[in-house]
Each structure stands twice: as C-alpha cells, then as structure tokens.
Design an enzyme around this catalytic site. Structure first.
Site, PDB file in Angstrom:
ATOM      1  N   ASP A 114       0.835  -1.206   0.000  1.00 36.72           N
ATOM      2  CA  ASP A 114       0.000   0.000   0.000  1.00 36.72           C
ATOM      3  C   ASP A 114       0.861   1.244   0.000  1.00 36.72           C
ATOM      4  OD1 ASP A 114      -2.263  -1.430   0.124  1.00 36.72           O
ATOM      5  OD2 ASP A 114      -2.773  -0.953   2.206  1.00 36.72           O
ATOM      6  N   LYS A 162      -3.518   3.448  -3.237  1.00 33.79           N
ATOM      7  CA  LYS A 162      -4.576   4.303  -3.781  1.00 33.79           C
ATOM      8  C   LYS A 162      -4.152   5.742  -3.500  1.00 33.79           C
ATOM      9  CE  LYS A 162      -7.978   0.799  -2.763  1.00 33.79           C
ATOM     10  NZ  LYS A 162      -8.116   0.113  -1.490  1.00 33.79           N
ATOM     11  N   MET A 177      -9.381   8.002   8.668  1.00 30.00           N
ATOM     12  CA  MET A 177      -9.785   8.546   7.361  1.00 30.00           C
ATOM     13  C   MET A 177     -10.870   9.609   7.479  1.00 30.00           C
ATOM     14  SD  MET A 177     -10.025   5.055   5.121  1.00 30.00           S
ATOM     15  CE  MET A 177     -10.731   4.037   6.376  1.00 30.00           C
TER      16      MET A 177
HETATM   17  C1  LIG Z   1      -7.127   2.949   4.854  1.00 32.19           C
HETATM   18  S1  LIG Z   1      -6.924   3.287   6.540  1.00 32.19           S
HETATM   19  C2  LIG Z   1      -5.820   2.003   6.969  1.00 32.19           C
HETATM   20  C3  LIG Z   1      -5.831   1.705   8.422  1.00 32.19           C
HETATM   21  C4  LIG Z   1      -4.862   0.597   8.765  1.00 32.19           C
HETATM   22  N1  LIG Z   1      -5.291  -0.672   8.242  1.00 32.19           N
HETATM   23  C5  LIG Z   1      -4.644   0.485  10.267  1.00 32.19           C
HETATM   24  O1  LIG Z   1      -4.979  -0.542  10.876  1.00 32.19           O
HETATM   25  O2  LIG Z   1      -4.102   1.426  10.836  1.00 32.19           O
HETATM   26  C6  LIG Z   1      -5.905   4.695   6.496  1.00 32.19           C
HETATM   27  C7  LIG Z   1      -6.135   5.614   7.688  1.00 32.19           C
HETATM   28  O3  LIG Z   1      -5.461   5.123   8.818  1.00 32.19           O
HETATM   29  C8  LIG Z   1      -4.996   6.198   9.590  1.00 32.19           C
HETATM   30  N2  LIG Z   1      -3.517   6.122   9.608  1.00 32.19           N
HETATM   31  C9  LIG Z   1      -2.758   5.196   9.051  1.00 32.19           C
HETATM   32  N3  LIG Z   1      -1.462   5.431   9.316  1.00 32.19           N
HETATM   33  C10 LIG Z   1      -1.424   6.539  10.069  1.00 32.19           C
HETATM   34  C11 LIG Z   1      -0.389   7.289  10.674  1.00 32.19           C
HETATM   35  N4  LIG Z   1       0.891   6.929  10.558  1.00 32.19           N
HETATM   36  N5  LIG Z   1      -0.710   8.383  11.373  1.00 32.19           N
HETATM   37  C12 LIG Z   1      -1.990   8.750  11.516  1.00 32.19           C
HETATM   38  N6  LIG Z   1      -3.016   8.088  10.985  1.00 32.19           N
HETATM   39  C13 LIG Z   1      -2.733   6.978  10.272  1.00 32.19           C
HETATM   40  C14 LIG Z   1      -5.430   7.473   8.886  1.00 32.19           C
HETATM   41  O4  LIG Z   1      -6.658   7.866   9.454  1.00 32.19           O
HETATM   42  C15 LIG Z   1      -5.577   7.006   7.475  1.00 32.19           C
HETATM   43  O5  LIG Z   1      -6.459   7.835   6.740  1.00 32.19           O
END
Ligand SMILES: C[S@@+](CC[C@H](N)C(=O)[O-])C[C@H]1O[C@@H](n2cnc3c(N)ncnc32)[C@H](O)[C@@H]1O
Length: 482
Positions: free
Chosen positions: A250, A272, A385
């Site tokens: 990803d 994406k 998100m």
């Molecule tokens: C498609 S989701 C994936 C979530 C992922 N599977 C998880 O368990 O963390 C993506 C969202 O996760 C959050 N996210 C992922 N990595 C992040 C980070 N390093 N800092 C803050 N938010 C994060 C944000 O809200 C982002 O828009």
C-alpha cells in the site's frame, strides 16, 4: 554508502604487506588464511612474521620499503608505525592502480577492512565506514553471540550439494524453496545432533522429495506493517517479507519498512494515491489472486493492521473464492500506534472504559454512524480517514450531547519522524485542522484521554519526533479523575 562492500578472492594472488610487527602479523595471518601469496617488506621483523617466513608461508624482504615494491601485487597493506612510510606506500599503490589499506589511517587508504564474524565459509563483515569502529566491533560481538557455531559447517555441507541441486531442480523458484527448507533449522539440528553424515542424508531425502513433487504452490500473506515506524513491525511480518517472491504494498507503507523486505523480491505498489490513477480494490484482488495462482508467494503488505479498515477481509474472500491458501499477520493499527507515540492511553480506569474504532470517510458513512451512542462520555473514539469530515464529526457529536470542551487530539503521520500532535477541544476541531493544515494520514482521538500524554511525548521527542501542540501532565490529569 561511502564504501562499496565486497569480498575479495585472494587465493594464489600476490599481495604485499609493508611492516612486520604485531599488527602486521595479524594482517599476515588473515591474508594467508584467504590463500594469498604474500610478500612482506620490513627492515625489522617481529617473532610471528619471522616464524611464518621460516616455515615458508610467506616471502620476507628485510629492508626499507621502496615504491617499486608494489608492482605485480593485487592488494597492498601498510602496517607500520611510521606515517611517512604509510603515506609512501599509499602513494605508490595509488599510482599503480592497486587497492591499498593503511592500518588505522583511512585518509591514506583506498579500502578499509571490516570487523568480521568468521564462521567459515560464512563470513559477516561489519563496517561503519570509518565513522565509529568501536560501534562496529560492538555489533560484531552481538552477532558472534547470535550466530550458532555450526552455521559454517552447515554452509560447507550445503556447498557439496549445489551442483547436484542445480541439475535436479531446473526451476529457480523450486531451487530457492528447496534451499529455504534446508536452512529452516531442521538440517542444522540434524547436523548438531547427528553430524555431517546425518545432515547429508537428510538433504538427499529432501532433494528426492523436491524433485519428485516440486513445491509450486503459491501462498498469500496478508501482513500488517504497522503505522510507519519500522520498529513496530512484528517478527512474523518480517519473516513473511523475507519468504515472499513478491511484495504487494500500500501507499502508506513507508520506504524504511519496504527496505526490510527480501532484496530480490519484486515490489509492486498498489496504493490508492489521492489524485493519481487508482488501483480499484477489485484490481488489487485480481492481481493478488493471479500472482498466488501462478505459484508466487505474495506478501500483501498493508499499513497498520490488515483487518482494521484495511480491506483485508475482501482480499481474503477473493483468495478463498479462488481456493488459494493465505495467512494473516496482524499489525499495530494506527489508533494504537498514534496513541502510544503521543502518550494517550486509549482507555483509562478513571476516564474511559471503552474505545471505538470508526471511520467517517464519506458522507454515507457519516450518515450511518450511531451518533447518540458515540456521543456518550467516558469512552474514546479513534477516527480513521476522517480529515475531510471533521466538521460533520464535531457538529454531530456536540448535537448529540458531547460537550464542546471534550478533549481531542489529531495525530498526523503518527509514529514517524514527521509526527505532529495537535490538541484542543471538540468545539475547536475544525478550526484546529484548518489552522494547522492537517493532512492525511491523520488519526482523530476524541475523549477525556486525548489531553493526556506529557510523559510519553517527552519520550517521543527524545526519539527525534516533532511533537506540536499543548500537552498536559499525565499525573495531574490522573488526579483530576480520581
Ligand atoms: C485505509 S486506513 C488504513 C488503516 C490501517 N489498516 C490500520 O490498521 O491502521 C488509512 C487511515 O489510517 C490512519 N492512519 C494510518 N497510518 C497513520 C499514521 N501513521 N498516522 C496517523 N493516521 C494513520 C489514517 O486515518 C488514514 O487515513
């Protein structure tokens, strides 16, 4: 990288050592062990080099060095305690295009020698590029204790099988899988328990099995890569990244994490990316299924945890529908990582008894959320998100009874060197996001716990993370809730 790492083949090749004291003696031993044809030039000679000369292991020339000595040699080492001689050797070698190392003198050296862990034929070389030799030696000591003594013997046994394996297993993937089975620990154990003969027998049996029924099965590993900091990868995730023929990753998986995967694994980004041509989830499923069906071992590397807003469930469904095997490796989800790195306990006995992970990604998901239940106090909300939907989140929570002064924390790029923590109250949420130009990926934490975190933030700052925004003293807050 300031120096190119390489192992030199010296057997039967002419090498020159200038100096014959104690340090030179150690260099002579190493060069001879590597099979070099060694000439030593020095006006005076220590006991060890004298003994090597007397036993005809090297040619000793007892006089001062002169520039023409370097000619005809492939490698030169200067190990004298005279800086002028060191420099002269270096100049002569450079002029003749010969690599030269002057001991403890990187300025006069065209190569440096690493600290080594020698379990011949396995040799691990460690270099700090001259920056911190003591650190390199410390790493060597750690590796010495990690690598079993039998690892060299295992490599020797394996060497005896290489050409036979190449003949019997024509397919490169099949060969690699065969060797991975040889090195997965069982043969090493056989070697330790039963000796070389038992190990040879076990390898022969494995080879027969591999050539009679080649292992062509593909498999998928859905792996959670955590929120960003590579140190948050699990050991299982690392194993999957090393077994894989292909790493399908990803956008949110950082370069540092990707760098830890198998070097020769094919890496396919399927992120994406906002504003770019998107890989639809259906396209990703199709690619994953076709790679696994063709016999590849695929590490499907996802940010955070694959089953938390990671669409891992859909990928598993596609694999199951195609009758393909899969494993799921959990990862640290963004809510847990961001909270930990900003010192926010997601639950706290005095302030929050539950935590809800949710997304307010699109208008539809905002409308479907159960706002009356989300607005109850003594619970923590961790929103994924949701940056675009902060106004909806703020208005709905307040409209359903959450007070405007409920603490919130926005954590952008959590757990990475770019982490920002912005704190305030629910009623300020939209203003905070605008004022600080908050961008994805960001996690929103709503609830009393969001104002905690002084101690942990200090720890994060120590690790080079930028923490912005107000923080409060954890102990003081604890006291407030008691
Ligand atoms: C498609 S989701 C994936 C979530 C992922 N599977 C998880 O368990 O963390 C993506 C969202 O996760 C959050 N996210 C992922 N990595 C992040 C980070 N390093 N800092 C803050 N938010 C994060 C944000 O809200 C982002 O828009």
């Amino acid at each position: 990288m300031d120096y190119f790492p390489a192992f030199l083949r010296l057997d039967g090749r002419n090498c020159l050592l200038v100096g014959a004291g104690e340090v030179a003696g150690r260099k002579a031993r190493l060069l001879l062990d590597a099979g070099a044809k060694l000439t030593v030039v020095a006006p005076h000679c220590g006991a060890f080099v004298t003994e090597l000369a007397q036993t005809n292991q090297l040619r000793l020339v007892t006089r001062n060095f002169c520039a023409s000595d370097v000619s005809g040699h492939r490698l030169v080492i200067a190990a004298t305690n005279d800086p002028a001689v060191q420099h002269a050797v270096s100049m002569a070698a450079e002029e003749s295009g010969i690599f030269c190392n002057c001991v403890d003198d990187p300025d006069n050296s065209s190569y440096i020698t690493p600290a080594i862990v020698d379990r011949g034929p396995i040799v691990v070389a460690i270099s700090s590029g001259g920056a911190a030799p003591v650190l390199a030696r410390k790493i060597r000591a750690q590796l010495e204790s990690l690598l079993p003594a039998s690892i060299g013997r295992l490599a020797t046994v394996a060497r005896g099988w290489r050409s036979k394996v190449n003949e019997r297993l024509a397919d490169a993937f099949g060969r690699r899988r065969f060797w991975e089975r040889v090195f997965d620990g069982r043969i090493a154990k056989t070697l330790e328990d039963g000796g070389s003969n038992a190990a040879h027998q076990a390898i022969a049996q494995l080879l027969t099995e591999a050539s009679e029924s080649p292992d062509k099965k593909g498999e998928a590993w859905l792996v959670g890569a955590g929120p960003g900091d590579p140190e948050l990868l699990t050991l299982r995730a690392l194993q999957a990244m090393h077994i894989a023929d292909v790493i399908l990753h990803d956008r949110l998986v950082s370069d540092e994490v990707l760098a830890l995967g198998r070097r020769d694994a094919e890496r396919i980004p399927v992120g994406k990316t906002p504003g770019c041509k998107r890989n639809s989830q259906e396209q990703i499923n199709e690619l994953l299924v076709s790679l696994v069906a063709s016999g590849r071992r695929v590490c499907r590397l996802k940010g955070g945890d694959p089953f938390i807003f990671g669409r891992g469930g859909e990928e598993v469904e596609a694999l199951v529908a195609a009758g393909l095997p899969y494993h799921v490796v959990p990862g640290i989800t963004a809510a847990a990582g961001c909270a930990a790195y900003s010192g926010i306990p997601l639950t706290h006995r005095d302030a929050s008894q539950s935590v809800v992970l949710l997304t307010a990604h699109g208008k539809d998901s905002v409308d479907r959320l159960d706002w009356p239940s989300l607005a109850r106090d003594r619970q923590t909300l961790a929103l994924y998100m949701s940056v675009q939907r902060f106004p909806d989140v703020m208005n709905n929570l307040i409209a359903h009874g959450r007070t405007a002064d409920t603490p919130v924390a926005i954590i952008e790029n959590g757990t990475t060197a770019e982490q920002r923590v912005i704190r305030g109250s629910l009623g300020q949420l939209t203003m905070l996001a605008e004022a600080h130009n908050v961008a994805a990926p960001a996690m929103l934490i709503v609830g009393e716990v969001a104002s905690f975190g002084h101690d942990q933030s200090r720890w994060s700052e120590d690790r080079g993370l930028k923490i912005k925004g107000q923080t409060n003293d954890l102990r003081q807050h604890s006291a407030n809730y008691r």
